[in-house]
Motif scaffolding. Structure first.
Motif, PDB file in Angstrom:
ATOM      1  N   LYS A  32       4.986  55.076  22.210  1.00  0.00           N
ATOM      2  CA  LYS A  32       5.722  56.320  22.416  1.00  0.00           C
ATOM      3  C   LYS A  32       6.684  56.229  23.596  1.00  0.00           C
ATOM      4  CE  LYS A  32       2.154  59.269  20.387  1.00  0.00           C
ATOM      5  NZ  LYS A  32       1.265  60.443  20.581  1.00  0.00           N
ATOM      6  N   ALA A  33       6.913  55.000  24.062  1.00  0.00           N
ATOM      7  CA  ALA A  33       7.847  54.808  25.173  1.00  0.00           C
ATOM      8  C   ALA A  33       9.241  55.256  24.750  1.00  0.00           C
ATOM      9  CB  ALA A  33       7.862  53.338  25.586  1.00  0.00           C
ATOM     10  N   ARG A  34       9.986  55.858  25.680  1.00  0.00           N
ATOM     11  CA  ARG A  34      11.319  56.373  25.379  1.00  0.00           C
ATOM     12  C   ARG A  34      12.380  55.567  26.127  1.00  0.00           C
ATOM     13  NH1 ARG A  34      11.834  59.604  21.293  1.00  0.00           N
ATOM     14  NH2 ARG A  34      13.160  61.173  22.259  1.00  0.00           N
ATOM     15  N   TRP A  35      13.563  55.517  25.529  1.00  0.00           N
ATOM     16  CA  TRP A  35      14.686  54.778  26.107  1.00  0.00           C
ATOM     17  C   TRP A  35      15.730  55.806  26.515  1.00  0.00           C
ATOM     18  CZ3 TRP A  35      18.320  51.143  22.868  1.00  0.00           C
ATOM     19  CH2 TRP A  35      19.127  50.396  23.743  1.00  0.00           C
ATOM     20  N   ARG A  36      16.038  55.896  27.803  1.00  0.00           N
ATOM     21  CA  ARG A  36      16.900  56.964  28.321  1.00  0.00           C
ATOM     22  C   ARG A  36      18.276  56.441  28.720  1.00  0.00           C
ATOM     23  NH1 ARG A  36      15.623  61.686  32.719  1.00  0.00           N
ATOM     24  NH2 ARG A  36      14.413  62.393  30.929  1.00  0.00           N
ATOM     25  N   PHE A  37      19.288  57.249  28.391  1.00  0.00           N
ATOM     26  CA  PHE A  37      20.670  56.977  28.786  1.00  0.00           C
ATOM     27  C   PHE A  37      21.219  58.193  29.525  1.00  0.00           C
ATOM     28  CE2 PHE A  37      19.989  54.303  25.158  1.00  0.00           C
ATOM     29  CZ  PHE A  37      20.747  53.162  25.379  1.00  0.00           C
ATOM     30  N   ARG A  38      22.101  57.934  30.451  1.00  0.00           N
ATOM     31  CA  ARG A  38      22.841  59.003  31.120  1.00  0.00           C
ATOM     32  C   ARG A  38      24.321  58.670  30.982  1.00  0.00           C
ATOM     33  NH1 ARG A  38      20.418  62.559  34.695  1.00  0.00           N
ATOM     34  NH2 ARG A  38      21.852  63.956  35.789  1.00  0.00           N
ATOM     35  N   VAL A  39      25.065  59.519  30.280  1.00  0.00           N
ATOM     36  CA  VAL A  39      26.471  59.265  29.979  1.00  0.00           C
ATOM     37  C   VAL A  39      27.324  60.354  30.617  1.00  0.00           C
ATOM     38  CG1 VAL A  39      28.182  58.937  28.154  1.00  0.00           C
ATOM     39  CG2 VAL A  39      25.803  58.254  27.770  1.00  0.00           C
ATOM     40  N   SER A  40      28.405  59.946  31.275  1.00  0.00           N
ATOM     41  CA  SER A  40      29.301  60.933  31.882  1.00  0.00           C
ATOM     42  C   SER A  40      30.754  60.508  31.705  1.00  0.00           C
ATOM     43  CB  SER A  40      28.989  61.099  33.375  1.00  0.00           C
ATOM     44  OG  SER A  40      29.167  59.883  34.069  1.00  0.00           O
ATOM     45  N   GLY A  41      31.634  61.506  31.559  1.00  0.00           N
ATOM     46  CA  GLY A  41      33.073  61.252  31.514  1.00  0.00           C
ATOM     47  C   GLY A  41      33.565  60.524  30.285  1.00  0.00           C
ATOM     48  N   LEU A  42      32.988  60.810  29.118  1.00  0.00           N
ATOM     49  CA  LEU A  42      33.397  60.095  27.913  1.00  0.00           C
ATOM     50  C   LEU A  42      34.869  60.328  27.583  1.00  0.00           C
ATOM     51  CD1 LEU A  42      32.498  58.251  25.646  1.00  0.00           C
ATOM     52  CD2 LEU A  42      31.758  60.255  24.352  1.00  0.00           C
ATOM     53  N   ALA A  43      35.395  61.492  27.942  1.00  0.00           N
ATOM     54  CA  ALA A  43      36.802  61.793  27.666  1.00  0.00           C
ATOM     55  C   ALA A  43      37.707  61.481  28.856  1.00  0.00           C
ATOM     56  CB  ALA A  43      36.955  63.263  27.275  1.00  0.00           C
ATOM     57  N   ASP A  44      37.137  60.972  29.944  1.00  0.00           N
ATOM     58  CA  ASP A  44      37.913  60.682  31.148  1.00  0.00           C
ATOM     59  C   ASP A  44      38.410  59.238  31.150  1.00  0.00           C
ATOM     60  OD1 ASP A  44      37.280  63.243  31.905  1.00  0.00           O
ATOM     61  OD2 ASP A  44      35.571  62.623  33.141  1.00  0.00           O
ATOM     62  N   GLU A  45      39.231  58.925  32.139  1.00  0.00           N
ATOM     63  CA  GLU A  45      39.721  57.553  32.287  1.00  0.00           C
ATOM     64  C   GLU A  45      38.562  56.590  32.507  1.00  0.00           C
ATOM     65  OE1 GLU A  45      42.758  54.705  32.308  1.00  0.00           O
ATOM     66  OE2 GLU A  45      42.869  56.863  31.879  1.00  0.00           O
ATOM     67  N   ARG A  46      37.565  57.048  33.239  1.00  0.00           N
ATOM     68  CA  ARG A  46      36.381  56.227  33.500  1.00  0.00           C
ATOM     69  C   ARG A  46      35.157  56.879  32.868  1.00  0.00           C
ATOM     70  NH1 ARG A  46      33.761  54.178  39.275  1.00  0.00           N
ATOM     71  NH2 ARG A  46      31.583  54.268  38.613  1.00  0.00           N
ATOM     72  N   THR A  47      34.379  56.080  32.162  1.00  0.00           N
ATOM     73  CA  THR A  47      33.134  56.540  31.558  1.00  0.00           C
ATOM     74  C   THR A  47      31.975  55.733  32.131  1.00  0.00           C
ATOM     75  OG1 THR A  47      34.211  57.168  29.485  1.00  0.00           O
ATOM     76  CG2 THR A  47      31.841  56.780  29.403  1.00  0.00           C
ATOM     77  N   ASP A  48      30.927  56.419  32.547  1.00  0.00           N
ATOM     78  CA  ASP A  48      29.742  55.750  33.080  1.00  0.00           C
ATOM     79  C   ASP A  48      28.587  55.883  32.098  1.00  0.00           C
ATOM     80  OD1 ASP A  48      30.894  54.965  35.535  1.00  0.00           O
ATOM     81  OD2 ASP A  48      30.598  56.978  36.347  1.00  0.00           O
ATOM     82  N   VAL A  49      27.938  54.762  31.826  1.00  0.00           N
ATOM     83  CA  VAL A  49      26.735  54.745  31.004  1.00  0.00           C
ATOM     84  C   VAL A  49      25.641  54.076  31.827  1.00  0.00           C
ATOM     85  CG1 VAL A  49      25.660  53.958  28.871  1.00  0.00           C
ATOM     86  CG2 VAL A  49      28.090  54.563  28.885  1.00  0.00           C
ATOM     87  N   VAL A  50      24.614  54.834  32.146  1.00  0.00           N
ATOM     88  CA  VAL A  50      23.520  54.314  32.965  1.00  0.00           C
ATOM     89  C   VAL A  50      22.260  54.266  32.119  1.00  0.00           C
ATOM     90  CG1 VAL A  50      22.145  54.641  35.048  1.00  0.00           C
ATOM     91  CG2 VAL A  50      24.560  55.311  35.033  1.00  0.00           C
ATOM     92  N   THR A  51      21.625  53.106  32.075  1.00  0.00           N
ATOM     93  CA  THR A  51      20.380  52.961  31.332  1.00  0.00           C
ATOM     94  C   THR A  51      19.570  51.854  31.979  1.00  0.00           C
ATOM     95  OG1 THR A  51      19.407  52.666  29.132  1.00  0.00           O
ATOM     96  CG2 THR A  51      21.282  51.266  29.688  1.00  0.00           C
ATOM     97  N   SER A  52      18.406  51.607  31.455  1.00  0.00           N
ATOM     98  CA  SER A  52      17.570  50.513  31.949  1.00  0.00           C
ATOM     99  C   SER A  52      16.850  49.895  30.773  1.00  0.00           C
ATOM    100  CB  SER A  52      16.558  51.020  32.981  1.00  0.00           C
ATOM    101  OG  SER A  52      15.728  52.012  32.412  1.00  0.00           O
ATOM    102  N   LEU A  53      16.647  48.604  30.848  1.00  0.00           N
ATOM    103  CA  LEU A  53      15.942  47.913  29.782  1.00  0.00           C
ATOM    104  C   LEU A  53      14.456  48.256  29.840  1.00  0.00           C
ATOM    105  CD1 LEU A  53      17.603  44.388  29.955  1.00  0.00           C
ATOM    106  CD2 LEU A  53      18.120  46.249  28.395  1.00  0.00           C
TER     107      LEU A  53
END
Length: 278
Positions: A32-53
């Motif tokens: 039941k382990a979950r995989w989490r992402f944090r996404v910001s600024g998809l429509a901006d010049e810079r987009t950040d995607v933060v996750t962990s293996l």
């Protein structure tokens, strides 16, 4: 105030989204382990995607995680390119001087093999699988060259056991940009060459693009982009898809010649005779 959509995603405001999903393969094993992402600024010049293996070093999981992250990056890149008047095509591209030759076709029709032959014959290498074009018919280098395929690498289990085929390196130059001169659509079957007008070429290329791009949109990771577009008006995915087709069609219209080459094994001499007259 946070907005939630089911138990997999919630909007934290200011163009930022948190998405959770089951970890591939481990879910099937009962985890039941979950995989989490944090996404910001998809429509901006810079987009950040933060996750962990995942915290465990299990090869099948690590392989799937890497594959899904690659699909996510391609989706985001496609949106970014669109905003700059550029689009991905599912084509392999080589060039001679300022002339680019785009090789389209379903998987297994020989695009990579033919491109390798052309590069060894003196053509410049530009792209593999994904080609970047603009509406003026310009082509831009996207040198994502995968290793050569073999029977070993085609076995799914080989990915997990780290069985590696002999790699065939491309011995040639990389070209940064060129203009579309000809489009070749490769097909398997009885020998046949068919001249195509721009309308028919556009129809076939649209379907070929759809086949490859659908693999990105239908992957579990694409839900991140879909949910982001649900909470925020930008990027407008409907507009992105419509403009993508129009942009690719405009690029195709710039080609001097479009042909369909059907054969059991496309080869350099056939294409050279048809396109170059040599």
């Amino acid at each position: 105030m946070n907005r939630e959509a089911g138990f997999t995603v919630y909007d934290v405001g200011n163009g930022e989204l948190v998405y959770e999903t089951d970890i591939p393969i481990m879910y099937l094993l009962g985890s039941k382990a979950r995989w989490r992402f944090r996404v910001s600024g998809l429509a901006d010049e810079r987009t950040d995607v933060v996750t962990s293996l995942p915290y465990f070093n299990f090869v099948p999981v690590r392989f799937k995680v890497t594959d899904l992250l690659s699909r996510l990056v391609h989706l985001i890149l496609a949106i970014k390119l669109q905003s700059k008047g550029l689009a991905f095509c599912h084509a392999t591209t080589v060039a001679k001087g300022d002339d680019a030759y785009l090789l389209f076709g379903f998987s297994g029709t020989g695009k990579s093999v033919l491109a390798n032959e052309m590069v060894r014959a003196g053509y410049g290498y530009m792209s593999e699988d994904f080609t970047i074009v603009d509406r003026e018919g310009r082509v831009y280098c996207y040198p994502d060259m995968p290793p050569a395929r073999s029977r070993v690498s085609s076995l799914p289990i080989s990915r997990y056991l780290r069985l590696k085929p002999l790699e065939r390196k491309i011995d040639g130059s990389i070209q940064n940009r060129a203009r579309i001169r000809s489009i070749v659509i490769l097909e398997k079957g009885r020998e046949q060459v068919e001249e195509l007008d721009s309308e028919e070429t556009s129809r076939r290329v649209t379907l070929l693009n759809l086949e490859e791009i659908s693999k990105l949109w239908n992957s579990p990771i694409s839900a991140i982009v879909n949910h982001y577009a649900y909470f925020y008006r930008e990027p407008d995915l409907r507009r992105v898809m419509t403009e993508h087709e129009l942009l690719v069609s405009a690029a195709i219209a710039r080609a001097e010649r479009c042909i369909s080459v059907r054969s059991r094994s496309p080869n350099l001499e056939t294409v050279r005779r048809l396109l170059l007259g040599s």
